[in-house]
Design a protein around this motif. Structure first.
Motif, PDB file in Angstrom:
ATOM      1  N   SER A  48      17.508 -19.774  43.065  1.00 57.17           N
ATOM      2  CA  SER A  48      16.644 -20.357  42.021  1.00 57.17           C
ATOM      3  C   SER A  48      17.301 -21.539  41.332  1.00 57.17           C
ATOM      4  N   GLY A  49      18.602 -21.627  41.409  1.00 58.12           N
ATOM      5  CA  GLY A  49      19.345 -22.790  40.944  1.00 58.12           C
ATOM      6  C   GLY A  49      19.141 -23.141  39.490  1.00 58.12           C
ATOM      7  N   PHE A  50      19.107 -24.444  39.182  1.00 59.18           N
ATOM      8  CA  PHE A  50      18.938 -24.867  37.796  1.00 59.18           C
ATOM      9  C   PHE A  50      17.601 -24.394  37.243  1.00 59.18           C
ATOM     10  N   ASP A  51      16.576 -24.377  38.100  1.00 61.67           N
ATOM     11  CA  ASP A  51      15.263 -23.907  37.640  1.00 61.67           C
ATOM     12  C   ASP A  51      15.317 -22.442  37.217  1.00 61.67           C
ATOM     13  N   GLY A  52      16.178 -21.672  37.860  1.00 63.51           N
ATOM     14  CA  GLY A  52      16.283 -20.247  37.539  1.00 63.51           C
ATOM     15  C   GLY A  52      16.685 -20.010  36.094  1.00 63.51           C
ATOM     16  N   SER A  53      17.347 -20.996  35.499  1.00 68.02           N
ATOM     17  CA  SER A  53      17.801 -20.809  34.114  1.00 68.02           C
ATOM     18  C   SER A  53      16.656 -20.836  33.126  1.00 68.02           C
ATOM     19  N   THR A  54      15.468 -21.214  33.588  1.00 69.78           N
ATOM     20  CA  THR A  54      14.304 -21.220  32.688  1.00 69.78           C
ATOM     21  C   THR A  54      13.399 -20.010  32.911  1.00 69.78           C
ATOM     22  N   MET A  55      13.786 -19.178  33.847  1.00 70.73           N
ATOM     23  CA  MET A  55      12.919 -18.048  34.215  1.00 70.73           C
ATOM     24  C   MET A  55      13.267 -16.759  33.462  1.00 70.73           C
ATOM     25  N   ARG A  56      12.352 -15.808  33.545  1.00 71.35           N
ATOM     26  CA  ARG A  56      12.554 -14.476  32.985  1.00 71.35           C
ATOM     27  C   ARG A  56      12.986 -13.502  34.081  1.00 71.35           C
ATOM     28  N   GLY A  57      13.719 -12.496  33.685  1.00 63.37           N
ATOM     29  CA  GLY A  57      14.175 -11.500  34.652  1.00 63.37           C
ATOM     30  C   GLY A  57      13.039 -10.850  35.420  1.00 63.37           C
ATOM     31  N   SER A  58      11.923 -10.610  34.721  1.00 56.64           N
ATOM     32  CA  SER A  58      10.792  -9.925  35.368  1.00 56.64           C
ATOM     33  C   SER A  58      10.182 -10.778  36.476  1.00 56.64           C
ATOM     34  N   GLN A  59      10.312 -12.117  36.349  1.00 54.35           N
ATOM     35  CA  GLN A  59       9.842 -13.003  37.418  1.00 54.35           C
ATOM     36  C   GLN A  59      10.879 -13.138  38.525  1.00 54.35           C
TER      37      GLN A  59
END
Lengths: 362, 362, 362, 362
Positions: free
Chosen positions: C253-264
């Motif tokens: 998920s990389g840099f984008d992963g840092s904006t995501m929620r665990g449930s996603q």
């Protein structure tokens, strides 16, 4: 880089000073699922511990170890195994005399110059107490080797000019029984008796004496050792030379081999009916081109006499002024009986490391 | 990991087989701004090269080197130095006899089992030809040490049972002159003569003989060597034991030290009027606690007799069947005259490496 | 230690300067009995070589390699593989301008301060020419991985602000065909066309532009990567960041992963009828806890624009005085089309190294 | 080799499982005579410890450390520093649910396959608890750097889509004060408030969220970093990617740099009146050719959302059968506030290591 690690795959790092909180070791790279026998480890430590007989130092340390990590439900998990051995009998005051004065043939002077600071108590990091950590790690290496059927066996083959004859034995158990029958750890009972008498006399004089240990690896598979620089015997040599007080190492025909002719020395190959290849003689000491050939590996390790003696010696102090120093504390008249456990530990560590390395390139 | 590298900071990696395109070495970690004297490097290689006298192999290789990288306008740049030595005199057919048959006391068998494949020509990677690459790297190490005033000096101290007396010398130049005065490279003229006669006789018989080299490090500063595992003498020992045919190493009082008493063996410290600390005796061999103490370092290295002899020998082939093999090709009756350059190279590599390491932790 | 080696088990050491005799690489630790396809190696080098299309530098080098050791009768022997690539088109005079003047955003200044000396010709050791040696070593790593069925695949996913859509492909062959269909090496034909146009325009302006490469590892077995520090993605990250001009790395998920929620973000495990465990999504990028989980590994590598531009730039000289410098020589307007081969090489080297490491501890 | 060590000269090895006896670290290669401030070390640990605010896990550990070796009279001695942190709040039963079932996006599955055994309690070795050992070692690295005037500074620059503006600060003290003013550790007060609100909301939902940390090195001397593979930013990248949950790293112009032109991106050199060379812009992020150029180093580290969430998730068990798992225990809704201390520790370890390496080759 700072010299406290040994091994490439099965890598140990030891830490601790003689009179600090604890000494210990981290084993990084132990394969998973090895069963850990805690009694076996303690038993190995007991062979090295001080105070075990009249011919060793009377200092008392139980050398009880604690495992902090890497074992789960009695088995290794593949993660680092941390073992600590708390220091107990720390009579630091015994060492006030070498705070500013350099003990002859100890590491006081060289550590002071190298680091500009040193923990003088009991020799600090340069103390042979560090080798207890090696024995603990070596015990785990031995548990690994046991699974593979490989035996590492050492005994005291010389004290001063007293030399043991070659030992005739048919099993590892027999060898260990012979050796543990006496407090000097020589597998020849008659020589052992003479050695004990010699050491005991020297102890009473407040003097010390050197000796030699012979070590065998039996049932070593073919192929251990890497070409060129990491030859199996080169790594064994380094391992042994890293033990406190060791001044010499040879294997196979050793120093004597340098006086022989090729026609005498060459080990002719032969094969058994079952097709197993062996050599008729074993001047190669189980290693050819740096790689084990399946024959028994043998080596000899020479120890200088312990530097701490109970008489006045001339030396200098930190300011370079002439001084006198007298051995105090409680020390060994001869180091080899306790060093048998260290030699076996180091040999086991080398063999495990090369056993694992040998899985890599084929 | 695969055993072809040596050193931690001044790190060499050698490559090449006896009968491949070239052998060579990469030196990674040589400090910048060292002046490189190409003639000096060639001169070192010439001391090791085959065909230099009647008591060495008559095989001819000029061992001319090429530097591919790392030098700019005559100086090192801090980047890797690549040196190659093309192979010239490759009579590969000479080695057809050991394609499927294992030469006794060579590495044919162990390499075959370890890798499942081997370049049999001239021993391939296990050939002592590899040591030419070490000598080239060692020459650069020596150029570094020269800047620091440190001398590395070796000579042949024994051939068979002929032992040289201790050499009395006041400068490195004098020592080298004495040694290079004769083809066996023993610094004692009278012993040298006897050694040459002995080797020449053995050569005529098609046999070979072992020998010993003694090596000194002079003007080594205090502080080289790391505690515990990377003791200076342990790294020297490994370096020497990694040389083809070496079966033993000791330093300082060495094996003889194991028969001594502490009261004899301890080296009393003293200080000169200028405040320089030294020891009255030097049984420690210049190293205490694994760290150089400023006294001369000395060590002895034992070589077994060369395995290739000119007579029929029993052995087995790849299928494990009994076979006979006869030494062919052109080989050395005694390896020590050519090995002096290798011993000096390895010692220089160890000292440079520890010299650089000693800059780190203070 | 001096930074010219990569890998622990399958270890490479590169050497050579842009305008020296040759560049090259030693591979130490390649398993034996790998078949070596020389054409395949040359083909990999050709993807990186200069002068291959109108959007790369017009400098000409054939980048023909020679193998000096480690291969016998077409197979690896387990000994070091030495490869050299002679330098041909050495217009050293083109670089007189940066002998005493530091080119902006190059390594001239930092090398000069670090070493006190530098081979200024073409950037010397800091030149991206060094990466040809990596590609040669990476080709051998790929030959090893092919045997195991593991594919390493990269393409240009961005040039400037032009981004390729995700590539849909079912086989490695298909992916490579799509990518090699165009000179910019983007597997999406339409984007490729735009990228080529963009780069060509920038080239005409004498300017340069950055870009991104996306790399996939397919069919990677479960278990590669070591816990804690040598996580698989950490070693991949270091490998990529060590390539000239790389300024960023992410995976999964990389840099984008840092904006995501665990449930996603969590990847639910599932098992197929045959019992094969996989995850429904792959935000983990094929790596969990630093260890491969059998899903495809994916990563993105960001390259800054090439520093050599064809216009006047302000700078300083060795004396610290203001100076002006203008890009001369023949350089790339955009580095990513040639860097695809380098990214694949580095990824292959990491995967082989961890593949071998994963054999050790179980 | 087994992945538990970091650094070449200033080398750390961590050990310990989440629910074992203790975790800890050995630092081998710390220079002698560094004064050790115990309160400073504890203070660093406190920034990482659980239970410190409402937006971190409510698990309680005092994370009190003990030093077992390497320090004498308040100073380092050049010998290994062993630090242990006993585990206290070990509610192992909380983890019965993942004994046989693999938690999604955790390391349960990969460890099980890799080792064939795992300590499932709290994730065992894969737990982020291991990073406490890094913080302790990093604190000692920071004490070294303080002596040299080098500052390592990090803060939370993003949580989810909330991004902090660039921070304007004139001293390390000011930066730390701004950051420690709030529990999320963002140096911009207004953004910090929004971040706290966001995390608190997510916590109440039983969910988690990712974020980013920005880290600066200020007053770094010119010359740190080694060419080719051990570029300073490559080692920083590996260090950061080795931290649990990190999915991306960039430095200088980073990913954005890949969209720029060379004419924009090049950093022109200039010299001050005093002769100090600097660059007008700093798209290079303080590193050129892998070597520090004296400008501020900056980097960004992207963290995925914590995998443990308080809702039902689909997964499989050890037998590959479908299963359901629900997050239990006490976990962080967002990891970045506590990870600031880890990022600073890893950056400090890299800089110290390269500081020492930079003494070697000139």
């Amino acid at each position: 880089m700072a010299g406290n690690s040994f091994g490439q795959i099965f890598k140990i790092t030891t830490f601790g000073e003689s009179h600090g909180e604890a000494i210990g070791v981290i084993i990084d790279g132990c394969p998973s699922n090895i069963e850990i026998d805690l009694d076996f480890i303690q038993n190995e430590l007991d062979k090295r511990k001080p105070g075990q007989s009249k011919i060793t130092t009377q200092r008392k340390e139980s050398d009880t170890f604690q495992i902090l990590s890497g074992i789960f439900e009695g088995k290794t998990t593949g993660t680092p195994i941390a073992i600590i051995i708390p220091n107990e009998d720390q009579k630091s005051k015994d060492y006030d005399h070498n705070k500013d004065t350099f003990r002859p043939s100890h590491a006081d002077y060289t550590y002071q110059v190298k680091y500009g600071i040193r923990d003088h108590r009991g020799g600090g990091r340069s103390s042979a107490r560090e080798t207890a950590a090696r024995v603990a790690a070596g015990a785990i290496a031995k548990l690994f080797l046991k699974q593979k059927g490989i035996d590492v066996l050492a005994h005291v083959s010389s004290v001063g000019n007293l030399d043991s004859p070659e030992i005739d034995f048919t099993s590892a158990e027999e060898f260990v029984t012979l050796r543990e029958n006496n407090i000097v750890r020589c597998a020849d009972a008659k020589t052992a008796e003479q050695m004990i008498e010699l050491i005991d006399g020297i102890r009473k004089e407040g003097d010390t004496i050197g000796g030699k240990i012979t070590c065998y690896i039996k049932n070593c598979p073919v192929g251990l050792g890497e070409p060129v620089f990491d030859k199996l015997h080169a790594d064994l040599g380094k391992a042994m030379l890293s033990i406190n007080a060791v001044h010499g190492f040879d294997y196979g025909s050793g120093f004597d081999g340098s006086t022989m002719r090729g026609s005498q020395h060459n080990d002719a190959f032969q094969s058994s009916e079952s097709g197993k290849i062996s050599t008729k003689t074993n001047f190669s000491g189980g290693v050819q081109g740096g790689i084990s050939n399946g024959m028994d590996i043998n080596m000899r390790i020479a120890f200088k006499p312990v530097a701490t003696i109970m008489s006045n010696q001339n030396t200098v102090n930190k300011s370079g002024e002439a001084a006198e120093i007298k051995g105090k504390g409680r020390h060994d008249p001869c180091v080899v009986p306790r060093a048998v456990a260290i030699v076996e530990a180091m040999a086991a560590l080398v063999i495990v490391d090369h056993y694992l390395r040998n899985q890599l390139y084929k």
